[in-house]
Write an enzyme that holds these catalytic residues in place. Structure first.
Site, short mmCIF file in Angstrom:
data_model
loop_
_atom_site.label_atom_id
_atom_site.label_comp_id
_atom_site.label_asym_id
_atom_site.label_seq_id
_atom_site.Cartn_x
_atom_site.Cartn_y
_atom_site.Cartn_z
N ASP A 85 0.80 -1.22 0.00
CA ASP A 85 0.00 0.00 0.00
C ASP A 85 0.84 1.28 0.00
O ASP A 85 1.92 1.32 0.60
CB ASP A 85 -0.91 -0.01 1.24
CG ASP A 85 -2.03 1.01 1.16
OD1 ASP A 85 -2.62 1.15 0.08
OD2 ASP A 85 -2.32 1.65 2.18
N HIS A 86 0.30 2.31 -0.63
CA HIS A 86 0.92 3.65 -0.66
C HIS A 86 2.41 3.58 -0.98
O HIS A 86 3.25 4.12 -0.27
CB HIS A 86 0.69 4.37 0.67
CG HIS A 86 -0.62 5.07 0.75
ND1 HIS A 86 -0.92 6.18 -0.01
CD2 HIS A 86 -1.72 4.81 1.49
CE1 HIS A 86 -2.16 6.57 0.26
NE2 HIS A 86 -2.68 5.75 1.15
N ASP A 113 1.43 5.17 -5.46
CA ASP A 113 0.96 6.49 -5.07
C ASP A 113 1.82 7.60 -5.67
O ASP A 113 2.86 7.97 -5.14
CB ASP A 113 0.96 6.60 -3.54
CG ASP A 113 0.28 7.87 -3.05
OD1 ASP A 113 -0.13 8.69 -3.88
OD2 ASP A 113 0.14 8.03 -1.82
N ASN A 130 -10.31 1.06 3.11
CA ASN A 130 -9.04 0.91 3.82
C ASN A 130 -9.15 1.37 5.27
O ASN A 130 -9.63 2.47 5.55
CB ASN A 130 -7.96 1.76 3.13
CG ASN A 130 -7.50 1.16 1.82
OD1 ASN A 130 -8.12 0.26 1.27
ND2 ASN A 130 -6.40 1.68 1.31
N VAL A 131 -8.65 0.53 6.18
CA VAL A 131 -8.70 0.81 7.61
C VAL A 131 -7.33 0.58 8.22
O VAL A 131 -6.76 -0.51 8.06
CB VAL A 131 -9.73 -0.10 8.32
CG1 VAL A 131 -9.77 0.19 9.81
CG2 VAL A 131 -11.12 0.06 7.69
N THR A 187 -5.75 3.24 11.14
CA THR A 187 -5.64 3.89 12.44
C THR A 187 -6.56 3.27 13.48
O THR A 187 -6.20 3.19 14.67
CB THR A 187 -5.93 5.40 12.31
OG1 THR A 187 -4.97 5.97 11.40
CG2 THR A 187 -5.83 6.11 13.64
N HIS A 217 -9.83 5.63 1.16
CA HIS A 217 -8.75 5.67 2.13
C HIS A 217 -9.20 6.48 3.35
O HIS A 217 -10.11 7.30 3.27
CB HIS A 217 -7.50 6.31 1.52
CG HIS A 217 -6.80 5.44 0.53
ND1 HIS A 217 -5.43 5.50 0.32
CD2 HIS A 217 -7.25 4.48 -0.30
CE1 HIS A 217 -5.08 4.62 -0.59
NE2 HIS A 217 -6.18 3.99 -1.00
N GLY A 218 -8.56 6.26 4.50
CA GLY A 218 -8.90 7.02 5.70
C GLY A 218 -10.23 6.63 6.31
O GLY A 218 -10.90 7.45 6.94
N GLU A 251 -4.22 6.71 -6.85
CA GLU A 251 -5.01 7.73 -6.15
C GLU A 251 -5.06 9.00 -6.96
O GLU A 251 -4.06 9.44 -7.53
CB GLU A 251 -4.39 8.01 -4.77
CG GLU A 251 -5.13 9.07 -3.96
CD GLU A 251 -4.53 9.27 -2.58
OE1 GLU A 251 -4.37 10.45 -2.19
OE2 GLU A 251 -4.20 8.29 -1.89
#
Length: 288
Positions: free
Chosen positions: A84-85, A106, A233-234, A236, A211-212, A136
């Site tokens: 990811d990212h 990204d 996407n999870v 935090t 995202h977020g 993204e």
């Protein structure tokens, strides 16, 4: 169970009109919790390792990727492994050797034309190897090291026409879009632009990614999935559950020095968080 490809899980979710959750892995306990939560919920999930997590592990992806893959293969749940990212081309090109079926490349910080060129190159490389590529467009702020970003500021959200042109120019398999969420939120207060989600769904021929999602309330996630969002996407939220459990244990037993004693409740707390998100995202109810 053998690893499932991310593309297979996302395509199946899109065809069924439901979401598929992707959870960030930082430690072995994260991977174990995601597998346990998926088993509890009876739902598939994606284990994703970010470039920031790779940096945490000394810049080496092999050990954490192998650990996550081993956990997934020992699980009865359908699980995929996603990188990811990714900003580093070197890390992107390690994906095939390290067992990842997909990469989120990204280039969103680059000017639009450079973003298109870099992403199209990543897609060509990935598709030659059977690797599914997410990208993204728009600005989903809140990543570590970034200045705070107002998710409601003009120019932040993804434009449907630009998104359609971007997908056509790059050939990406999925598109992460900015619709009101932000990375690293510890409170679930984000309000999404559901009309924009629907417009993007109609404009873009590939699955949409949110995202977020840790900062998005359950009902907002349900509405987003109903409007056309697919991959959720999870990250935090797992860390919040982990840290709260560790703090609670050490407050009651401050002399403890055995990490197993506080990592076990932390892992259990993350598994519960995973199961809860899966219940919401799948639009089904956990039985039992």
């Amino acid at each position: 169970m053998p690893l499932v490809s991310t593309g297979e899980l996302v395509s199946a979710a899109a065809a069924d009109g439901r979401g598929i959750a992707a959870f960030n892995v930082i430690t072995l306990e994260h991977a174990e919790a995601i597998a346990a939560g998926a088993e509890q919920a009876g739902e598939p999930a994606i284990l994703q390792i970010s470039e920031n997590a790779v940096k945490f592990h000394g810049g080496q992806v092999s050990a954490i990727a192998a650990a996550a893959a081993a956990v997934a293969q020992a699980s009865s749940a359908q699980l995929a492994l996603h990188l990811d990212h990714v900003v580093s081309v070197r890390l992107l090109r390690s994906a095939d050797d390290e067992g990842f079926s997909s990469v989120m490349f990204d280039a969103s910080k680059l000017p639009y034309d450079e973003n298109v060129r870099a992403t199209a190159d990543a897609v060509r490389w990935g598709h030659e190897r059977g690797i599914w590529i997410e990208a993204e467009l728009g600005k989903v702020g809140g990543k570590e090291g970034e200045a705070p970003l107002d998710a409601h500021a003009p120019g932040v959200r993804t434009d449907p026409a630009e998104a359609a042109a971007y997908v056509a120019a790059t050939g990406v398999d999925a598109l992460a879009v900015a619709v009101g969420s932000s990375h690293a939120m510890t409170e679930r207060t984000a309000a999404l632009d559901h009309a924009l989600v629907a417009h993007l769904r109609d404009a873009v021929p590939v699955p949409l990614v949110l995202h977020g999602s840790s900062g998005v309330p359950d009902e907002e996630i349900r509405r987003a999935v109903a409007s056309g969002m697919v991959k959720i996407n999870v990250g935090t939220a797992l860390n919040t559950a982990f840290t709260a459990a560790v703090r609670a244990f050490l407050e009651t037993d401050p002399q403890s020095v055995d990490p197993r004693k506080y990592l076990a409740p932390a892992r259990e707390a993350m598994a519960g968080t995973v199961a809860g998100f899966l219940q919401t995202i799948s639009l089904r109810t956990i039985s039992g």
